[in-house]
Design a protein around this motif. Structure first.
Motif, PDB file in Angstrom:
ATOM      1  N   VAL A 134       0.869  -1.185   0.000  1.00  0.00           N
ATOM      2  CA  VAL A 134       0.000   0.000   0.000  1.00  0.00           C
ATOM      3  C   VAL A 134       0.902   1.230   0.000  1.00  0.00           C
ATOM      4  CG1 VAL A 134      -1.821   1.253   1.211  1.00  0.00           C
ATOM      5  CG2 VAL A 134      -1.774  -1.259   1.278  1.00  0.00           C
ATOM      6  N   PRO A 135       0.913   2.028  -1.071  1.00  0.00           N
ATOM      7  CA  PRO A 135       1.854   3.156  -1.154  1.00  0.00           C
ATOM      8  C   PRO A 135       1.780   4.107   0.022  1.00  0.00           C
ATOM      9  CG  PRO A 135       0.805   2.772  -3.281  1.00  0.00           C
ATOM     10  CD  PRO A 135       0.105   1.889  -2.299  1.00  0.00           C
ATOM     11  N   GLN A 136       0.571   4.357   0.527  1.00  0.00           N
ATOM     12  CA  GLN A 136       0.427   5.302   1.641  1.00  0.00           C
ATOM     13  C   GLN A 136       1.046   4.762   2.926  1.00  0.00           C
ATOM     14  OE1 GLN A 136      -1.914   4.219  -0.449  1.00  0.00           O
ATOM     15  NE2 GLN A 136      -3.574   5.691  -0.753  1.00  0.00           N
ATOM     16  N   VAL A 137       1.139   3.457   3.048  1.00  0.00           N
ATOM     17  CA  VAL A 137       1.798   2.851   4.207  1.00  0.00           C
ATOM     18  C   VAL A 137       3.307   2.836   4.002  1.00  0.00           C
ATOM     19  CG1 VAL A 137       2.072   0.710   5.539  1.00  0.00           C
ATOM     20  CG2 VAL A 137      -0.218   1.485   4.852  1.00  0.00           C
ATOM     21  N   ALA A 138       3.734   2.525   2.791  1.00  0.00           N
ATOM     22  CA  ALA A 138       5.168   2.441   2.492  1.00  0.00           C
ATOM     23  C   ALA A 138       5.876   3.778   2.687  1.00  0.00           C
ATOM     24  CB  ALA A 138       5.373   1.938   1.074  1.00  0.00           C
ATOM     25  N   THR A 139       5.145   4.881   2.546  1.00  0.00           N
ATOM     26  CA  THR A 139       5.760   6.213   2.624  1.00  0.00           C
ATOM     27  C   THR A 139       5.536   6.902   3.963  1.00  0.00           C
ATOM     28  OG1 THR A 139       3.789   7.184   1.578  1.00  0.00           O
ATOM     29  CG2 THR A 139       5.611   6.573   0.132  1.00  0.00           C
ATOM     30  N   LEU A 140       5.011   6.186   4.957  1.00  0.00           N
ATOM     31  CA  LEU A 140       4.783   6.802   6.263  1.00  0.00           C
ATOM     32  C   LEU A 140       6.090   7.212   6.932  1.00  0.00           C
ATOM     33  CD1 LEU A 140       2.030   4.482   7.788  1.00  0.00           C
ATOM     34  CD2 LEU A 140       1.749   6.884   7.133  1.00  0.00           C
ATOM     35  N   GLY A 141       6.017   8.300   7.662  1.00  0.00           N
ATOM     36  CA  GLY A 141       7.147   8.738   8.471  1.00  0.00           C
ATOM     37  C   GLY A 141       7.231   7.935   9.748  1.00  0.00           C
ATOM     38  N   PRO A 142       8.139   8.319  10.659  1.00  0.00           N
ATOM     39  CA  PRO A 142       8.318   7.574  11.903  1.00  0.00           C
ATOM     40  C   PRO A 142       7.087   7.653  12.803  1.00  0.00           C
ATOM     41  CG  PRO A 142       9.559   9.626  11.959  1.00  0.00           C
ATOM     42  CD  PRO A 142       9.063   9.466  10.557  1.00  0.00           C
ATOM     43  N   GLU A 143       6.924   6.599  13.608  1.00  0.00           N
ATOM     44  CA  GLU A 143       5.855   6.573  14.603  1.00  0.00           C
ATOM     45  C   GLU A 143       6.280   7.446  15.792  1.00  0.00           C
ATOM     46  OE1 GLU A 143       2.886   5.098  14.975  1.00  0.00           O
ATOM     47  OE2 GLU A 143       2.772   4.011  13.073  1.00  0.00           O
ATOM     48  N   PRO A 144       5.464   8.409  16.184  1.00  0.00           N
ATOM     49  CA  PRO A 144       5.887   9.367  17.220  1.00  0.00           C
ATOM     50  C   PRO A 144       6.004   8.782  18.622  1.00  0.00           C
ATOM     51  CG  PRO A 144       3.617   9.779  16.557  1.00  0.00           C
ATOM     52  CD  PRO A 144       4.173   8.777  15.595  1.00  0.00           C
ATOM     53  N   LEU A 145       5.449   7.597  18.856  1.00  0.00           N
ATOM     54  CA  LEU A 145       5.568   6.978  20.177  1.00  0.00           C
ATOM     55  C   LEU A 145       6.631   5.882  20.211  1.00  0.00           C
ATOM     56  CD1 LEU A 145       1.881   6.875  21.462  1.00  0.00           C
ATOM     57  CD2 LEU A 145       3.663   8.577  21.868  1.00  0.00           C
ATOM     58  N   ASP A 146       7.338   5.679  19.104  1.00  0.00           N
ATOM     59  CA  ASP A 146       8.474   4.760  19.103  1.00  0.00           C
ATOM     60  C   ASP A 146       9.650   5.399  19.837  1.00  0.00           C
ATOM     61  OD1 ASP A 146       8.244   3.100  15.844  1.00  0.00           O
ATOM     62  OD2 ASP A 146       7.103   2.853  17.699  1.00  0.00           O
ATOM     63  N   GLU A 147      10.445   4.572  20.481  1.00  0.00           N
ATOM     64  CA  GLU A 147      11.632   5.089  21.167  1.00  0.00           C
ATOM     65  C   GLU A 147      12.594   5.754  20.201  1.00  0.00           C
ATOM     66  OE1 GLU A 147      13.494   2.100  23.493  1.00  0.00           O
ATOM     67  OE2 GLU A 147      11.801   1.847  24.873  1.00  0.00           O
ATOM     68  N   ALA A 148      12.571   5.317  18.948  1.00  0.00           N
ATOM     69  CA  ALA A 148      13.485   5.881  17.947  1.00  0.00           C
ATOM     70  C   ALA A 148      13.113   7.309  17.563  1.00  0.00           C
ATOM     71  CB  ALA A 148      13.502   4.993  16.706  1.00  0.00           C
ATOM     72  N   PHE A 149      11.890   7.743  17.922  1.00  0.00           N
ATOM     73  CA  PHE A 149      11.471   9.114  17.609  1.00  0.00           C
ATOM     74  C   PHE A 149      11.993  10.035  18.711  1.00  0.00           C
ATOM     75  CE2 PHE A 149       8.443  12.690  17.674  1.00  0.00           C
ATOM     76  CZ  PHE A 149       8.561  13.119  16.360  1.00  0.00           C
ATOM     77  N   THR A 150      13.189  10.527  18.530  1.00  0.00           N
ATOM     78  CA  THR A 150      13.844  11.366  19.529  1.00  0.00           C
ATOM     79  C   THR A 150      13.718  12.842  19.160  1.00  0.00           C
ATOM     80  OG1 THR A 150      15.959  11.301  18.367  1.00  0.00           O
ATOM     81  CG2 THR A 150      15.519   9.519  19.950  1.00  0.00           C
ATOM     82  N   ALA A 151      14.189  13.693  20.051  1.00  0.00           N
ATOM     83  CA  ALA A 151      14.207  15.129  19.748  1.00  0.00           C
ATOM     84  C   ALA A 151      15.094  15.410  18.543  1.00  0.00           C
ATOM     85  CB  ALA A 151      14.682  15.911  20.970  1.00  0.00           C
ATOM     86  N   ASP A 152      16.163  14.649  18.383  1.00  0.00           N
ATOM     87  CA  ASP A 152      17.033  14.830  17.219  1.00  0.00           C
ATOM     88  C   ASP A 152      16.316  14.438  15.932  1.00  0.00           C
ATOM     89  OD1 ASP A 152      19.165  15.814  18.673  1.00  0.00           O
ATOM     90  OD2 ASP A 152      20.161  13.873  18.875  1.00  0.00           O
ATOM     91  N   THR A 153      15.493  13.384  15.997  1.00  0.00           N
ATOM     92  CA  THR A 153      14.687  12.994  14.835  1.00  0.00           C
ATOM     93  C   THR A 153      13.745  14.127  14.446  1.00  0.00           C
ATOM     94  OG1 THR A 153      14.741  10.679  15.543  1.00  0.00           O
ATOM     95  CG2 THR A 153      13.065  11.291  13.927  1.00  0.00           C
ATOM     96  N   LEU A 154      13.087  14.687  15.440  1.00  0.00           N
ATOM     97  CA  LEU A 154      12.162  15.787  15.183  1.00  0.00           C
ATOM     98  C   LEU A 154      12.901  16.999  14.640  1.00  0.00           C
ATOM     99  CD1 LEU A 154       9.366  17.067  15.326  1.00  0.00           C
ATOM    100  CD2 LEU A 154       9.815  17.604  17.731  1.00  0.00           C
ATOM    101  N   LYS A 155      14.059  17.300  15.181  1.00  0.00           N
ATOM    102  CA  LYS A 155      14.830  18.453  14.712  1.00  0.00           C
ATOM    103  C   LYS A 155      15.157  18.319  13.231  1.00  0.00           C
ATOM    104  CE  LYS A 155      19.037  21.125  15.633  1.00  0.00           C
ATOM    105  NZ  LYS A 155      20.216  21.271  16.525  1.00  0.00           N
TER     106      LYS A 155
END
Length: 298
Positions: free
Chosen positions: A142-163
């Protein structure tokens, strides 16, 4: 529109009730909602429910079979006016396929019956039908799923990711939060809520963010969504919409008092949506320009 917290609530609700059950029937109610043809919808019949996953605002029914190497997934996005109606006992009447929609009430787009008699309908209200149903071998088909950005509640979503996301393109922060290719799962409602918690204007430009601003926004994203997921947890599907509305601080509350400062919640309207904010909390008391009027609200 259901966003990350409500979709996560549905994922948990459905997982508890359907895991290990077999799909007995899959009936199309609105032909336009089904966006795929291979595998066919019939590939779900006889498959066993392995569990449910969430990809941003997408729900993913994971199944397995014993005679097919590629187990089918049912992915759906409820969009603006869609919802899931759960039945402990599904009505016996056959769903009749139809084209188009009705301005009155919700119509059934898809019905799933399980082997114990339970199941669910995917419904959609209004005449603009945007609910999307995909039967695929891999969610990334599903193209809309394949192009999703990071999940905001994942540990990998850090302040540096957001920056990095904020610096990638100079745009209004409201637009970034709603962009599914940047951050998955946040829509119009929770972007309003996040910015109110962060005490930031929705029109603040992303490349103007200091490190302190980034930290504040990151904390608001994680805190707001974590709180909303907790509020949705354990609630039946039919109660999730009301729970979402009840938890809003500014979104959908135009003309009411801000729960933080008591100022009146204001609105900016666009062609197909609107945003709500508190001028005292978020814009230094300055009303934002309403694009309908091309001037400052007085």
């Amino acid at each position: 529109m259901p966003e990350l917290p409500e979709v996560e609530g549905l994922r948990t609700f459905l997982g508890e009730r359907t895991r290990g059950r077999t799909v007995a029937a899959a009936e199309v109610g609105n032909i336009a909602a089904l966006k795929t043809f291979d595998p066919p919808l019939a590939a779900l019949v006889g498959a066993t429910v392995r569990g449910w996953a969430r990809h941003g605002k997408w729900l993913d029914l994971e199944t397995f079979t014993f005679d097919d190497d590629a187990d089918p997934h049912l992915l759906f996005h409820l969009s603006r006016a869609g919802w899931l109606r759960w039945y402990d006992t599904v009505p016996t009447a056959t769903v009749r396929p139809r084209l188009g929609g009705s301005a009155r009430g919700a119509v059934i787009a898809l019905r799933i019956r399980l082997d114990d008699g339970s199941g669910f309908d995917l419904t959609e209200a209004g005449t603009q039908k945007r609910l999307a149903v995909h039967v695929v071998r891999d969610p990334l088909d599903v193209p809309q799923v394949a192009t999703l950005g990071p999940e905001p509640l994942d540990e990998a979503f850090t302040a540096d990711t957001l920056k990095a996301l904020l610096q990638a393109k100079n745009q209004q922060v409201k637009g970034l939060l709603r962009d599914q290719s940047a951050i998955a799962g946040i829509g119009n409602a929770y972007s309003d809520e996040i910015l109110h918690v962060a005490r930031m204007s929705p029109f603040k430009l992303t490349r103007g963010f200091t490190d302190d601003d980034v930290a504040t926004l990151h904390a608001a994203i994680v805190g707001t969504l974590t709180e909303a997921v907790a509020a949705a947890s354990g609630k039946p599907a039919k109660e999730l919409k009301d729970a979402k509305r009840a938890g809003m601080r500014v979104h959908g509350r135009t003309g009411l008092a801000c729960p933080v400062c008591g100022d009146t919640v204001r609105e900016v309207s666009f062609a197909d949506r609107s945003l709500q904010y508190c001028a005292t909390c978020q814009t230094g008391g300055q009303p934002l320009a309403d694009r309908r009027m091309s001037r400052l609200l007085k």
